[in-house]
Structure formats: structure tokens, C-alpha cells
Design an enzyme around this catalytic site. Structure first.
Site, short mmCIF file in Angstrom:
data_model
loop_
_atom_site.label_atom_id
_atom_site.label_comp_id
_atom_site.label_asym_id
_atom_site.label_seq_id
_atom_site.Cartn_x
_atom_site.Cartn_y
_atom_site.Cartn_z
N GLN A 78 42.83 7.75 -12.48
CA GLN A 78 44.03 7.18 -13.08
C GLN A 78 43.76 5.76 -13.56
O GLN A 78 44.02 4.79 -12.86
CB GLN A 78 45.20 7.20 -12.10
CG GLN A 78 46.48 6.77 -12.78
CD GLN A 78 47.71 7.12 -11.98
OE1 GLN A 78 47.66 7.77 -10.97
NE2 GLN A 78 48.84 6.67 -12.47
N PHE A 79 43.24 5.65 -14.78
CA PHE A 79 42.89 4.35 -15.34
C PHE A 79 44.09 3.41 -15.45
O PHE A 79 43.94 2.20 -15.48
CB PHE A 79 42.21 4.50 -16.71
CG PHE A 79 43.15 4.82 -17.84
CD1 PHE A 79 43.66 3.81 -18.64
CD2 PHE A 79 43.52 6.14 -18.10
CE1 PHE A 79 44.52 4.11 -19.69
CE2 PHE A 79 44.37 6.44 -19.14
CZ PHE A 79 44.88 5.42 -19.94
N THR A 80 45.30 3.96 -15.47
CA THR A 80 46.49 3.12 -15.63
C THR A 80 46.74 2.19 -14.45
O THR A 80 47.59 1.30 -14.54
CB THR A 80 47.74 3.97 -15.90
OG1 THR A 80 47.96 4.84 -14.79
CG2 THR A 80 47.59 4.77 -17.19
#
Length: 148
Positions: A78-80
């Protein structure tokens, strides 16, 4: 690296309505990588997560680690987690790792968790995923290797 750990009774991840990873009791990990991350960061997180004592013992105290309850891990990229919301209303993601390194480190992280004796299910790096979970507690812990 940043990892959001949620203690769960069960969790699953699906892509195009097909479940690709599922666990029962254990941890749901949301995992983000930065370009500056190192193998030492991976080792730190694996050690902290596998030794973390947040399951209740017979006295109701959070005193048991994942292995003591035969827990599993569902790991989802989850790069966010590296969203920059300091300007405007649209988050920026410039501090998130480049996809090639992030994918490599995400896979490496999961391999190290498995080598530590944990059963690990995963999502698929870069995919649009639907995550379903039943929180246990809820208990949520944030790890950031920038702030060990």
C-alpha cells in the site's frame, strides 16, 4: 518502510472478486516502501512484528506473540501510506518508493517473515485490491523505520 499492523480475527484480499490471499487469526499488514529503505529496515520490521506481544494471555493482558497463538499474516502492499497531504487536497506520492524497488522489497519482506516461521498470505503488488477484515480489539500499530 511503513507498516500498519492490524490484529484481526480474519482477513482476505481479492482481485477482480477472486480471493488471492486469506488468513484466520493474526495480522493484516499494510506495507509501503521508500527508495531509501535497506535490508536492515526489513530485518528490523520482521523482528518487531514477529515478536510483538499483542494477543491476550489467560489473564486478559496483551502478552502473547503471533507464534504463541499460531497466528498468520496477510501482507498487502500500500504505497499510499507515504501520501503527502501537506499541500492542497490531492495527496502527493513522491516519497513512496519507485515500483521496481518497492515490489522487490515487498516480496523480500514477505520471504523474511516466512523464513521466521510465519504463514504469510499476500495480495499482488500494484493490483487494485479489495481487502476485507474483522478487526480484533481493534488493535492497530504503526511501524515506521524512519522512527525506530
Amino acid at each position: 518502510m511503513r507498516v500498519v499492523l492490524q490484529r484481526v480475527k480474519k482477513a482476505s484480499v481479492a482481485i477482480d472478486q477472486q480471493v488471492v490471499g486469506a488468513i484466520q487469526r493474526g495480522y493484516l499488514l499494510l506495507v509501503a516502501v521508500r527508495d531509501s529503505d535497506t535490508e536492515a529496515d526489513l530485518d528490523y520490521l520482521v523482528r518487531k512484528i514477529t515478536k510483538l506481544r499483542i494477543f491476550e494471555d489467560e489473564q486478559g493482558k496483551m502478552n502473547l506473540a503471533l507464534a504463541a497463538v499460531q497466528g498468520q499474516i496477510l501482507s498487502v502492499s500500500q504505497f499510499t501510506l507515504y501520501a503527502d497531504t501537506s499541500k492542497g487536497n490531492r495527496p502527493g506520492f513522491a516519497t513512496a518508493g519507485q515500483p521496481a524497488k518497492a515490489a522487490e522489497y515487498y516480496d523480500w519482506f514477505n520471504q523474511k517473515l516466512q523464513a521466521a516461521g510465519v504463514e504469510v498470505a499476500t495480495g499482488k503488488f500494484g493490483a487494485d485490491m479489495a481487502v476485507t477484515l474483522v478487526n480484533d480489539g481493534p488493535v492497530t500499530i504503526l511501524f515506521d523505520t524512519e522512527n525506530k
